[in-house]
Design a protein around this motif. Structure first.
Motif, PDB file in Angstrom:
ATOM      1  N   GLU A  15     -12.039  61.935  37.526  1.00  0.00           N
ATOM      2  CA  GLU A  15     -12.100  63.233  36.854  1.00  0.00           C
ATOM      3  C   GLU A  15     -11.221  63.299  35.606  1.00  0.00           C
ATOM      4  OE1 GLU A  15     -11.240  67.939  37.695  1.00  0.00           O
ATOM      5  OE2 GLU A  15     -11.499  66.606  39.403  1.00  0.00           O
ATOM      6  N   THR A  16     -10.008  62.785  35.685  1.00  0.00           N
ATOM      7  CA  THR A  16      -9.091  62.862  34.542  1.00  0.00           C
ATOM      8  C   THR A  16      -8.671  61.490  34.028  1.00  0.00           C
ATOM      9  OG1 THR A  16      -7.145  62.989  35.983  1.00  0.00           O
ATOM     10  CG2 THR A  16      -8.164  65.079  35.322  1.00  0.00           C
ATOM     11  N   ILE A  17      -9.319  60.424  34.500  1.00  0.00           N
ATOM     12  CA  ILE A  17      -8.937  59.057  34.137  1.00  0.00           C
ATOM     13  C   ILE A  17     -10.070  58.422  33.332  1.00  0.00           C
ATOM     14  CG2 ILE A  17      -8.199  56.796  34.981  1.00  0.00           C
ATOM     15  CD1 ILE A  17      -6.223  59.032  35.642  1.00  0.00           C
ATOM     16  N   PHE A  18      -9.705  57.810  32.206  1.00  0.00           N
ATOM     17  CA  PHE A  18     -10.677  57.210  31.298  1.00  0.00           C
ATOM     18  C   PHE A  18     -10.232  55.804  30.918  1.00  0.00           C
ATOM     19  CE2 PHE A  18     -10.830  61.729  30.836  1.00  0.00           C
ATOM     20  CZ  PHE A  18     -12.174  62.020  30.743  1.00  0.00           C
ATOM     21  N   GLU A  19     -11.214  54.938  30.688  1.00  0.00           N
ATOM     22  CA  GLU A  19     -10.941  53.633  30.101  1.00  0.00           C
ATOM     23  C   GLU A  19     -11.494  53.660  28.682  1.00  0.00           C
ATOM     24  OE1 GLU A  19     -11.719  49.022  31.173  1.00  0.00           O
ATOM     25  OE2 GLU A  19     -13.512  50.224  30.722  1.00  0.00           O
ATOM     26  N   ALA A  20     -10.679  53.221  27.736  1.00  0.00           N
ATOM     27  CA  ALA A  20     -11.126  53.059  26.356  1.00  0.00           C
ATOM     28  C   ALA A  20     -10.971  51.585  26.004  1.00  0.00           C
ATOM     29  CB  ALA A  20     -10.296  53.921  25.414  1.00  0.00           C
ATOM     30  N   THR A  21     -11.891  51.075  25.170  1.00  0.00           N
ATOM     31  CA  THR A  21     -11.832  49.675  24.760  1.00  0.00           C
ATOM     32  C   THR A  21     -12.014  49.550  23.251  1.00  0.00           C
ATOM     33  OG1 THR A  21     -14.204  49.357  25.129  1.00  0.00           O
ATOM     34  CG2 THR A  21     -12.729  48.791  26.963  1.00  0.00           C
ATOM     35  N   VAL A  22     -11.385  48.530  22.709  1.00  0.00           N
ATOM     36  CA  VAL A  22     -11.600  48.139  21.322  1.00  0.00           C
ATOM     37  C   VAL A  22     -11.884  46.639  21.356  1.00  0.00           C
ATOM     38  CG1 VAL A  22     -10.662  48.022  18.993  1.00  0.00           C
ATOM     39  CG2 VAL A  22      -9.951  49.872  20.503  1.00  0.00           C
ATOM     40  N   THR A  23     -13.016  46.254  20.781  1.00  0.00           N
ATOM     41  CA  THR A  23     -13.418  44.847  20.763  1.00  0.00           C
ATOM     42  C   THR A  23     -13.446  44.356  19.323  1.00  0.00           C
ATOM     43  OG1 THR A  23     -14.768  45.131  22.730  1.00  0.00           O
ATOM     44  CG2 THR A  23     -15.242  43.203  21.375  1.00  0.00           C
ATOM     45  N   ALA A  24     -12.834  43.204  19.097  1.00  0.00           N
ATOM     46  CA  ALA A  24     -12.883  42.554  17.785  1.00  0.00           C
ATOM     47  C   ALA A  24     -13.561  41.205  17.954  1.00  0.00           C
ATOM     48  CB  ALA A  24     -11.487  42.364  17.219  1.00  0.00           C
TER      49      ALA A  24
ATOM     50  N   GLU B 269      -4.966  58.993  30.954  1.00  0.00           N
ATOM     51  CA  GLU B 269      -5.148  60.207  31.738  1.00  0.00           C
ATOM     52  C   GLU B 269      -5.233  61.368  30.774  1.00  0.00           C
ATOM     53  OE1 GLU B 269      -3.297  62.778  35.420  1.00  0.00           O
ATOM     54  OE2 GLU B 269      -2.191  61.049  34.689  1.00  0.00           O
ATOM     55  N   ALA B 270      -6.288  62.151  30.905  1.00  0.00           N
ATOM     56  CA  ALA B 270      -6.503  63.313  30.049  1.00  0.00           C
ATOM     57  C   ALA B 270      -6.947  64.472  30.941  1.00  0.00           C
ATOM     58  CB  ALA B 270      -7.558  63.029  28.996  1.00  0.00           C
ATOM     59  N   SER B 271      -6.083  65.470  31.054  1.00  0.00           N
ATOM     60  CA  SER B 271      -6.445  66.613  31.893  1.00  0.00           C
ATOM     61  C   SER B 271      -6.326  67.901  31.102  1.00  0.00           C
ATOM     62  CB  SER B 271      -5.574  66.661  33.151  1.00  0.00           C
ATOM     63  OG  SER B 271      -4.215  66.769  32.815  1.00  0.00           O
ATOM     64  N   ASN B 272      -7.199  68.826  31.456  1.00  0.00           N
ATOM     65  CA  ASN B 272      -7.240  70.151  30.824  1.00  0.00           C
ATOM     66  C   ASN B 272      -7.490  70.065  29.319  1.00  0.00           C
ATOM     67  OD1 ASN B 272      -6.713  71.418  33.315  1.00  0.00           O
ATOM     68  ND2 ASN B 272      -4.546  70.979  33.059  1.00  0.00           N
ATOM     69  N   ILE B 273      -8.251  69.053  28.912  1.00  0.00           N
ATOM     70  CA  ILE B 273      -8.630  68.896  27.510  1.00  0.00           C
ATOM     71  C   ILE B 273      -9.993  69.569  27.347  1.00  0.00           C
ATOM     72  CG2 ILE B 273      -9.138  67.244  25.653  1.00  0.00           C
ATOM     73  CD1 ILE B 273      -6.250  66.996  26.603  1.00  0.00           C
ATOM     74  N   PRO B 274     -10.148  70.450  26.357  1.00  0.00           N
ATOM     75  CA  PRO B 274     -11.463  71.073  26.144  1.00  0.00           C
ATOM     76  C   PRO B 274     -12.544  70.012  25.941  1.00  0.00           C
ATOM     77  CG  PRO B 274      -9.792  72.169  24.824  1.00  0.00           C
ATOM     78  CD  PRO B 274      -9.142  70.952  25.429  1.00  0.00           C
ATOM     79  N   ALA B 275     -13.719  70.251  26.485  1.00  0.00           N
ATOM     80  CA  ALA B 275     -14.815  69.275  26.464  1.00  0.00           C
ATOM     81  C   ALA B 275     -15.137  68.798  25.052  1.00  0.00           C
ATOM     82  CB  ALA B 275     -16.054  69.868  27.120  1.00  0.00           C
ATOM     83  N   GLU B 276     -15.104  69.693  24.064  1.00  0.00           N
ATOM     84  CA  GLU B 276     -15.447  69.306  22.695  1.00  0.00           C
ATOM     85  C   GLU B 276     -14.386  68.413  22.059  1.00  0.00           C
ATOM     86  OE1 GLU B 276     -13.241  73.191  22.485  1.00  0.00           O
ATOM     87  OE2 GLU B 276     -14.948  72.479  23.663  1.00  0.00           O
ATOM     88  N   GLN B 277     -13.201  68.339  22.653  1.00  0.00           N
ATOM     89  CA  GLN B 277     -12.136  67.492  22.125  1.00  0.00           C
ATOM     90  C   GLN B 277     -12.034  66.155  22.842  1.00  0.00           C
ATOM     91  OE1 GLN B 277      -8.480  69.713  22.194  1.00  0.00           O
ATOM     92  NE2 GLN B 277      -9.252  71.288  20.810  1.00  0.00           N
ATOM     93  N   LEU B 278     -12.718  66.028  23.962  1.00  0.00           N
ATOM     94  CA  LEU B 278     -12.603  64.822  24.772  1.00  0.00           C
ATOM     95  C   LEU B 278     -13.213  63.598  24.087  1.00  0.00           C
ATOM     96  CD1 LEU B 278     -11.301  64.111  27.396  1.00  0.00           C
ATOM     97  CD2 LEU B 278     -13.446  64.590  28.555  1.00  0.00           C
ATOM     98  N   ASP B 279     -14.412  63.725  23.518  1.00  0.00           N
ATOM     99  CA  ASP B 279     -15.052  62.585  22.857  1.00  0.00           C
ATOM    100  C   ASP B 279     -14.232  62.080  21.671  1.00  0.00           C
ATOM    101  OD1 ASP B 279     -17.300  60.724  22.806  1.00  0.00           O
ATOM    102  OD2 ASP B 279     -17.849  61.723  20.924  1.00  0.00           O
ATOM    103  N   PRO B 280     -13.741  62.953  20.774  1.00  0.00           N
ATOM    104  CA  PRO B 280     -12.882  62.455  19.689  1.00  0.00           C
ATOM    105  C   PRO B 280     -11.582  61.829  20.208  1.00  0.00           C
ATOM    106  CG  PRO B 280     -13.659  64.667  19.177  1.00  0.00           C
ATOM    107  CD  PRO B 280     -14.072  64.368  20.586  1.00  0.00           C
ATOM    108  N   LEU B 281     -11.053  62.349  21.297  1.00  0.00           N
ATOM    109  CA  LEU B 281      -9.836  61.787  21.875  1.00  0.00           C
ATOM    110  C   LEU B 281     -10.085  60.340  22.316  1.00  0.00           C
ATOM    111  CD1 LEU B 281      -6.901  62.563  22.818  1.00  0.00           C
ATOM    112  CD2 LEU B 281      -7.933  62.939  25.056  1.00  0.00           C
ATOM    113  N   ILE B 282     -11.199  60.130  23.027  1.00  0.00           N
ATOM    114  CA  ILE B 282     -11.537  58.792  23.525  1.00  0.00           C
ATOM    115  C   ILE B 282     -12.004  57.885  22.385  1.00  0.00           C
ATOM    116  CG2 ILE B 282     -13.022  57.496  25.119  1.00  0.00           C
ATOM    117  CD1 ILE B 282     -10.899  59.304  26.478  1.00  0.00           C
ATOM    118  N   GLY B 283     -12.672  58.452  21.377  1.00  0.00           N
ATOM    119  CA  GLY B 283     -13.234  57.656  20.295  1.00  0.00           C
ATOM    120  C   GLY B 283     -12.320  57.420  19.101  1.00  0.00           C
ATOM    121  N   ILE B 284     -11.229  58.202  18.982  1.00  0.00           N
ATOM    122  CA  ILE B 284     -10.333  58.047  17.835  1.00  0.00           C
ATOM    123  C   ILE B 284      -8.904  57.738  18.288  1.00  0.00           C
ATOM    124  CG2 ILE B 284      -9.321  59.179  15.800  1.00  0.00           C
ATOM    125  CD1 ILE B 284     -11.857  60.977  15.748  1.00  0.00           C
ATOM    126  N   VAL B 285      -8.338  58.629  19.094  1.00  0.00           N
ATOM    127  CA  VAL B 285      -6.930  58.504  19.478  1.00  0.00           C
ATOM    128  C   VAL B 285      -6.686  57.267  20.334  1.00  0.00           C
ATOM    129  CG1 VAL B 285      -4.997  59.622  20.666  1.00  0.00           C
ATOM    130  CG2 VAL B 285      -6.561  60.988  19.257  1.00  0.00           C
TER     131      VAL B 285
END
Length: 171
Positions: A60-69, A92-108
């Motif tokens: 629910e609040t746990i995500f894996e992000a990857t960067v491949t070169a 871990e990302a909790s209580n993050i508004p849904a519209e901010q979650l994708d940029p968080l995972i895709g940028i931050v």
């Protein structure tokens, strides 16, 4: 007094939180298919670098992000070395508004992982006995915006109003 503490604890549990839990090398490969003959070449190499970003929800609040070169270095048409590395992180990302979650995972997240990836790629290349290659900085926000624009364009093309018969595909 106890009511104040409970109110404070409830507010803290609703506050947005974000943290890096772990980083790790998910994949790392180094290939030198034309060694040792290619060491005799006198020409300078050309370098191609490809960067890709990925992410997935693990809980629910746990995500894996990857960067491949993927780094491909050639002398003429022969590969000197090919390095592919995927740096991953658990966030871990909790209580993050849904519209901010994708940029968080895709940028931050990729921005936080990239220094680890750069170091691992440089180290892998250095272990080939060739000079290390240091990857340039990457603007992950610009990459994210390009990906969003590309997805919007693909969606626009799919919604062109042309109805295809079952089994037909767009070309």
């Amino acid at each position: 007094m106890a009511e104040n503490q409970n109110s404070h604890d409830q507010q803290a549990s609703r506050d947005p939180s974000f943290s890096l839990q772990r980083t790790y090398i998910k994949d790392l490969s180094v290939e030198m298919p034309n060694a040792p003959e290619i060491f005799l070449e006198q020409e300078g190499p050309t370098v191609e670098v490809s960067i890709n970003v990925g992410g997935q929800r693990l809980a629910e609040t746990i995500f894996e992000a990857t960067v491949t070169a993927t780094v491909t270095t050639r002398i003429q048409d022969k590969v000197l070395y090919l390095v592919e590395a995927t740096q991953a992180g658990i966030f871990e990302a909790s209580n993050i508004p849904a519209e901010q979650l994708d940029p968080l995972i895709g940028i931050v997240c990729p921005t936080m992982l990239y220094p680890y990836l750069r170091a691992n790629v440089a180290d892998a290349i250095n272990r080939t006995s060739l000079p290390a290659l240091h990857l340039a900085e990457v603007n992950f926000q610009a990459l994210y915006e390009q990906r969003i624009a590309q997805l919007a364009e693909e969606q626009k093309q799919q919604d062109s109003g042309i109805i295809l018969p079952p089994g037909a595909t767009r070309q």
